[in-house]
Design a protein around this motif. Structure first.
Motif, PDB file in Angstrom:
ATOM      1  N   GLN A 193       0.835  -1.199   0.000  1.00 60.56           N
ATOM      2  CA  GLN A 193       0.000   0.000   0.000  1.00 60.56           C
ATOM      3  C   GLN A 193       0.873   1.254   0.000  1.00 60.56           C
ATOM      4  O   GLN A 193       0.572   2.235  -0.698  1.00 60.56           O
ATOM      5  CB  GLN A 193      -0.924   0.003   1.215  1.00 60.56           C
ATOM      6  CG  GLN A 193      -1.849   1.213   1.272  1.00 60.56           C
ATOM      7  CD  GLN A 193      -2.804   1.158   2.444  1.00 60.56           C
ATOM      8  OE1 GLN A 193      -2.924   0.138   3.124  1.00 60.56           O
ATOM      9  NE2 GLN A 193      -3.506   2.255   2.695  1.00 60.56           N
ATOM     10  N   GLN A 235       2.208   1.862  -3.524  1.00 63.95           N
ATOM     11  CA  GLN A 235       1.192   2.368  -4.437  1.00 63.95           C
ATOM     12  C   GLN A 235       0.878   3.832  -4.155  1.00 63.95           C
ATOM     13  O   GLN A 235       0.744   4.647  -5.081  1.00 63.95           O
ATOM     14  CB  GLN A 235      -0.087   1.533  -4.335  1.00 63.95           C
ATOM     15  CG  GLN A 235      -1.164   1.925  -5.333  1.00 63.95           C
ATOM     16  CD  GLN A 235      -0.669   1.869  -6.769  1.00 63.95           C
ATOM     17  OE1 GLN A 235      -0.223   0.830  -7.234  1.00 63.95           O
ATOM     18  NE2 GLN A 235      -0.745   2.993  -7.478  1.00 63.95           N
ATOM     19  N   GLU A 236       0.764   4.190  -2.885  1.00 57.53           N
ATOM     20  CA  GLU A 236       0.484   5.578  -2.545  1.00 57.53           C
ATOM     21  C   GLU A 236       1.664   6.480  -2.887  1.00 57.53           C
ATOM     22  O   GLU A 236       1.479   7.649  -3.270  1.00 57.53           O
ATOM     23  CB  GLU A 236       0.122   5.689  -1.072  1.00 57.53           C
ATOM     24  CG  GLU A 236      -1.232   5.070  -0.757  1.00 57.53           C
ATOM     25  CD  GLU A 236      -1.673   5.249   0.668  1.00 57.53           C
ATOM     26  OE1 GLU A 236      -2.893   5.352   0.902  1.00 57.53           O
ATOM     27  OE2 GLU A 236      -0.801   5.292   1.560  1.00 57.53           O
ATOM     28  N   VAL A 276       3.643   6.015  -5.471  1.00 59.80           N
ATOM     29  CA  VAL A 276       3.528   6.219  -6.923  1.00 59.80           C
ATOM     30  C   VAL A 276       2.462   7.268  -7.221  1.00 59.80           C
ATOM     31  O   VAL A 276       2.690   8.206  -8.009  1.00 59.80           O
ATOM     32  CB  VAL A 276       3.183   4.887  -7.627  1.00 59.80           C
ATOM     33  CG1 VAL A 276       2.853   5.135  -9.097  1.00 59.80           C
ATOM     34  CG2 VAL A 276       4.343   3.907  -7.501  1.00 59.80           C
ATOM     35  N   ASP A 277       1.309   7.142  -6.593  1.00 55.32           N
ATOM     36  CA  ASP A 277       0.219   8.094  -6.831  1.00 55.32           C
ATOM     37  C   ASP A 277       0.636   9.511  -6.454  1.00 55.32           C
ATOM     38  O   ASP A 277       0.381  10.475  -7.201  1.00 55.32           O
ATOM     39  CB  ASP A 277      -1.022   7.688  -6.032  1.00 55.32           C
ATOM     40  CG  ASP A 277      -1.629   6.375  -6.514  1.00 55.32           C
ATOM     41  OD1 ASP A 277      -1.318   5.966  -7.659  1.00 55.32           O
ATOM     42  OD2 ASP A 277      -2.397   5.765  -5.750  1.00 55.32           O
ATOM     43  N   ALA A 278       1.269   9.652  -5.296  1.00 50.43           N
ATOM     44  CA  ALA A 278       1.677  10.979  -4.833  1.00 50.43           C
ATOM     45  C   ALA A 278       2.745  11.576  -5.736  1.00 50.43           C
ATOM     46  O   ALA A 278       2.695  12.764  -6.070  1.00 50.43           O
ATOM     47  CB  ALA A 278       2.188  10.891  -3.394  1.00 50.43           C
ATOM     48  N   LEU A 332       3.446  10.874  -8.969  1.00 48.45           N
ATOM     49  CA  LEU A 332       2.933  11.206 -10.297  1.00 48.45           C
ATOM     50  C   LEU A 332       2.042  12.446 -10.244  1.00 48.45           C
ATOM     51  O   LEU A 332       2.073  13.292 -11.156  1.00 48.45           O
ATOM     52  CB  LEU A 332       2.170  10.020 -10.883  1.00 48.45           C
ATOM     53  CG  LEU A 332       3.014   8.770 -11.189  1.00 48.45           C
ATOM     54  CD1 LEU A 332       2.152   7.683 -11.822  1.00 48.45           C
ATOM     55  CD2 LEU A 332       4.204   9.099 -12.088  1.00 48.45           C
ATOM     56  N   ALA A 333       1.244  12.593  -9.186  1.00 46.18           N
ATOM     57  CA  ALA A 333       0.421  13.787  -9.029  1.00 46.18           C
ATOM     58  C   ALA A 333       1.302  15.023  -8.848  1.00 46.18           C
ATOM     59  O   ALA A 333       1.021  16.095  -9.406  1.00 46.18           O
ATOM     60  CB  ALA A 333      -0.524  13.624  -7.838  1.00 46.18           C
ATOM     61  N   GLN A 352       2.767  15.861 -12.280  1.00 45.91           N
ATOM     62  CA  GLN A 352       1.720  16.368 -13.176  1.00 45.91           C
ATOM     63  C   GLN A 352       1.383  17.818 -12.844  1.00 45.91           C
ATOM     64  O   GLN A 352       1.170  18.641 -13.742  1.00 45.91           O
ATOM     65  CB  GLN A 352       0.483  15.486 -13.076  1.00 45.91           C
ATOM     66  CG  GLN A 352      -0.587  15.799 -14.114  1.00 45.91           C
ATOM     67  CD  GLN A 352      -1.698  14.766 -14.102  1.00 45.91           C
ATOM     68  OE1 GLN A 352      -2.017  14.196 -13.052  1.00 45.91           O
ATOM     69  NE2 GLN A 352      -2.298  14.512 -15.252  1.00 45.91           N
ATOM     70  N   ASP A 382       0.655   9.471   1.912  1.00 47.58           N
ATOM     71  CA  ASP A 382      -0.622   9.078   1.319  1.00 47.58           C
ATOM     72  C   ASP A 382      -0.695   9.626  -0.103  1.00 47.58           C
ATOM     73  O   ASP A 382       0.213  10.336  -0.557  1.00 47.58           O
ATOM     74  CB  ASP A 382      -1.807   9.534   2.175  1.00 47.58           C
ATOM     75  CG  ASP A 382      -1.904  11.053   2.329  1.00 47.58           C
ATOM     76  OD1 ASP A 382      -1.346  11.788   1.472  1.00 47.58           O
ATOM     77  OD2 ASP A 382      -2.539  11.513   3.299  1.00 47.58           O
ATOM     78  N   ALA A 383      -1.749   9.287  -0.796  1.00 48.16           N
ATOM     79  CA  ALA A 383      -1.860   9.654  -2.208  1.00 48.16           C
ATOM     80  C   ALA A 383      -1.913  11.159  -2.414  1.00 48.16           C
ATOM     81  O   ALA A 383      -1.606  11.653  -3.498  1.00 48.16           O
ATOM     82  CB  ALA A 383      -3.107   8.996  -2.808  1.00 48.16           C
ATOM     83  N   GLU A 384      -2.280  11.917  -1.382  1.00 43.54           N
ATOM     84  CA  GLU A 384      -2.330  13.377  -1.480  1.00 43.54           C
ATOM     85  C   GLU A 384      -0.990  14.024  -1.160  1.00 43.54           C
ATOM     86  O   GLU A 384      -0.851  15.250  -1.200  1.00 43.54           O
ATOM     87  CB  GLU A 384      -3.397  13.939  -0.529  1.00 43.54           C
ATOM     88  CG  GLU A 384      -4.827  13.718  -1.000  1.00 43.54           C
ATOM     89  CD  GLU A 384      -5.232  12.256  -0.905  1.00 43.54           C
ATOM     90  OE1 GLU A 384      -4.910  11.622   0.122  1.00 43.54           O
ATOM     91  OE2 GLU A 384      -5.852  11.742  -1.858  1.00 43.54           O
TER      92      GLU A 384
END
Length: 282
Positions: A142, A145-146, A148-150, A152-153, A156, A209-211
């Motif tokens: 987890q 994955q978070e 990676v999400d954070a 890439l965001a 971007q 976290d993803a944020e």
């Protein structure tokens, strides 16, 4: 053959009996106490022992048999960095699947680089080795994955095209969520042409976290010791751990506490560029 063995056993028993018959009751009681003490010291301990664990450069390759990249990227150009970004860990003994004896726990009490605490302060009572390993792996998956999400965001938002980017993270023998921030920084470093580290060895820890929020972790003092041991000169820590960081930074290591991925990246690039005295250490 069997009768000879019985004869030897009988003779040994008689000699042992004569030995104790010639000793005082106090002597026998003392010997028994020593034997019981040795048995107690060799018995499994109800304590968990934590020491500085290994580090892993998230920009590099695994040192095990696989030898693959820690962060593998497809669908985008990647860039190398001469420095290192070290995730830090804690070695834990006495947790399910990794028993420790009372003598080892006792020795740990006298080692300033070791933390000894009751098992129930670390893992739930009754947790099995399989449950412990599964939970640690789930937290690591987890966290990756978070991260990676954070990351890439973050890219971007800064105008970097991350469409079609596929990321896999590989690590051996490490579990839990505390490497999230370093994974995110490592991915950003690989996807940008700048050398964020400036060739330095920078370590750190913190959940993410993803944020992009950086969260508290355990064992930060031990992780700083591991970072210093493995050549880091700077350490990035969660702001939530600032009270524990203050006063425990090893000599020769400087630290910065951050609460978001953006703050962590700004600190990383400032360190890499050697901008005067910023960021300030605690």
């Amino acid at each position: 053959m069997h009768s000879t063995r019985r004869f030897h056993a009988k003779g040994a028993f008689q000699r042992l009996r004569r030995y104790f018959e010639t000793r005082s009751l106090r002597y026998c009681a003392g010997l028994l106490a020593v034997l019981l003490g040795l048995v107690a010291l060799a018995a499994p301990s109800p304590y968990c022992i934590e020491t500085p664990g290994p580090t892993q450069d998230v920009l590099g390759k695994l040192t095990g048999r696989s030898g693959g990249e820690v962060i593998a990227v497809e669908g985008a150009d990647t860039y190398t960095d001469e420095g290192e970004l070290l995730l830090t860990t804690v070695n834990a003994s006495g947790v399910p699947g990794y028993p420790v004896s009372n003598i080892v726990a006792l020795i740990g009490w006298f080692d300033p680089d070791t933390v000894v605490m009751p098992n129930e302060a670390v893992v739930p009572i009754g947790q099995t080795a399989e449950e412990y390993a599964g939970e640690s792996q789930q937290e690591m998956d987890q966290s990756q994955q978070e991260a990676v999400d954070a990351a890439l965001a973050f890219l971007q938002d800064r105008g970097v095209d991350v469409s079609g980017v596929d990321v896999e993270m590989h690590v051996e023998g490490i579990g839990g969520p505390s490497a999230g921030m370093m994974y995110a920084l490592g991915l950003i470093d690989k996807l940008t042409p700048e050398s964020e580290t400036g060739g330095r060895t920078i370590a750190g820890t913190g959940t993410i976290d993803a944020e992009g929020n950086v969260g508290a972790i355990g064992g930060v003092r031990l992780k700083m010791l591991g970072a210093k041991r493995d050549g880091a000169t700077w350490f990035l820590a969660p702001e939530a751990n600032a009270a524990e960081v203050a006063g425990n930074v090893p000599e020769g290591l400087r630290d910065v506490c951050v609460s978001t991925l953006s703050e962590a990246y700004d600190a990383l690039t400032a360190i890499g560029q050697g901008r005067g005295g910023w960021p300030a250490a605690l």
